[in-house]
Design an enzyme around this catalytic site. Structure first.
Site, PDB file in Angstrom:
ATOM      1  N   GLU A 284     -74.448   4.908 -96.171  1.00 28.00           N
ATOM      2  CA  GLU A 284     -73.892   4.745 -97.286  1.00 28.00           C
ATOM      3  C   GLU A 284     -73.570   3.411 -97.565  1.00 28.00           C
ATOM      4  O   GLU A 284     -73.079   2.645 -98.762  1.00 28.00           O
ATOM      5  CB  GLU A 284     -72.590   5.498 -97.622  1.00 28.00           C
ATOM      6  CG  GLU A 284     -73.031   7.090 -97.562  1.00 28.00           C
ATOM      7  CD  GLU A 284     -73.461   7.531 -99.082  1.00 28.00           C
ATOM      8  OE1 GLU A 284     -73.351   6.568 -99.964  1.00 28.00           O
ATOM      9  OE2 GLU A 284     -73.905   8.620 -99.102  1.00 28.00           O
TER      10      GLU A 284
ATOM     11  N   GLU B  46     -78.431  15.495 -75.995  1.00 34.08           N
ATOM     12  CA  GLU B  46     -77.112  14.922 -75.718  1.00 34.08           C
ATOM     13  C   GLU B  46     -76.568  14.646 -74.343  1.00 34.08           C
ATOM     14  O   GLU B  46     -75.607  14.197 -74.009  1.00 34.08           O
ATOM     15  CB  GLU B  46     -75.965  15.594 -76.642  1.00 34.08           C
ATOM     16  CG  GLU B  46     -75.667  16.959 -76.121  1.00 34.08           C
ATOM     17  CD  GLU B  46     -74.555  17.654 -76.928  1.00 34.08           C
ATOM     18  OE1 GLU B  46     -73.734  18.146 -76.483  1.00 34.08           O
ATOM     19  OE2 GLU B  46     -74.828  17.725 -78.055  1.00 34.08           O
TER      20      GLU B  46
END
Length: 301
Positions: A87, A118
């Site tokens: 963004e 992960e």
């Protein structure tokens, strides 16, 4: 490590007493319950205000020194980091490499679950090496439960390279210590759906990232008052926003604002400087460069 492997004690994994009848209440009651629980994100942000402010200052210093911001996470945490990074270019006209999101599993993990990845701290360390992170960069590791090995590996590797490090988690430091210079703890309590940290933990993480990235851009002079004067004019919506900013901050009508924006090369900040000082586009660019892009400082000069 044994304690990390058994996660039942973590705040994010505990059972929420307010939602133990979740499967037997009405839809309206579900909405009301979420609304009540989500209100806890506000106090969590307030309690972390000092560490958030420290992160803004540290990240601003890093970028001012030619560094970059890296968000590192897995699953929901990783996706939120990538989203916030993505963004920044349209909102603040920053180059894509200035704020980057690193997610375990790479781009594919944005749309398809890759949670198994992960568990590898060496992959987090390799990501730090791949991005050639140095002592002028800042690395923000995001993990709701605080235990994600990928994030721990990335933070340790970043520290070994001299980078500034920040840990962002929804459990206390007493439950899970993390290797970082700044510790952000967003304590929202147990989730409505036990262990589903895409809920309150995800919401408060998004809020914290909004505060950090916007605060950094304010410090870097990409905001005048509360206007995004470095907005990237890349579509009709953003062009309209750019023109409205000029309209609101000057005495120009829309047609005059369009002409000024054109002469500035579609740069709102430069357009405002040109209007308020009477300088041409090239002189305005030089003036802004002399003041590190800070419009208020350039106007003072």
């Amino acid at each position: 490590m044994d304690k990390l492997q058994s996660r039942g004690h973590l705040l994010t994994e505990q059972i929420n007493p307010n939602s133990q009848n979740l499967d037997s209440i009405s839809s309206l009651e579900i909405v009301d319950l979420f609304n009540k629980e989500d209100a806890k994100t506000i106090s969590a942000i307030a309690n972390a205000r000092e560490s958030l402010a420290q992160t803004i200052d540290a990240a601003s210093k890093s970028l001012s020194s030619g560094g970059r911001i890296f968000y590192v996470g897995a699953g929901t945490s990783g996706r939120l980091g990538v989203l916030d990074a993505a963004e920044c270019p349209p909102t603040f006209c920053t180059p894509p490499e200035l704020v980057q999101g690193i997610i375990a599993g790479g781009a594919g993990a944005l749309v398809k679950s890759s949670e198994a990845l992960e568990d590898l701290p060496e992959d987090g360390a390799q990501a730090i090496a791949f991005h050639k992170i140095t002592n002028v960069d800042i690395v923000i590791g995001i993990t709701a439960g605080g235990t994600t090995p990928y994030v721990h590996g990335a933070l340790k590797a970043a520290q070994s390279r001299g980078a500034k490090t920040v840990a962002m988690s929804c459990v206390s430091a007493e439950q899970v210590p993390m290797p970082a210079d700044i510790d952000i703890r967003l304590l929202v309590g147990p989730e409505i759906l036990a262990g589903s940290t895409r809920l309150k933990a995800g919401t408060v993480t998004k809020m914290a990232l909004n505060i950090i990235s916007t605060g950094v851009m304010v410090r870097l002079g990409k905001v005048y008052g509360n206007r995004m004067i470095d907005v990237s004019v890349t579509n009709s919506k953003l062009r309209d926003r750019a023109l409205r900013i000029i309209n609101d901050l000057t005495d120009l009508n829309r047609q005059e604002a369009e002409k000024l924006l054109f002469r500035s090369g579609q740069k709102v900040k430069l357009a405002l400087l040109m209007h308020w000082t009477g300088v041409g586009a090239e002189e305005g660019k030089k003036l802004l460069e002399e003041h590190q892009g800070n419009l208020r400082a350039a106007l003072g000069q």
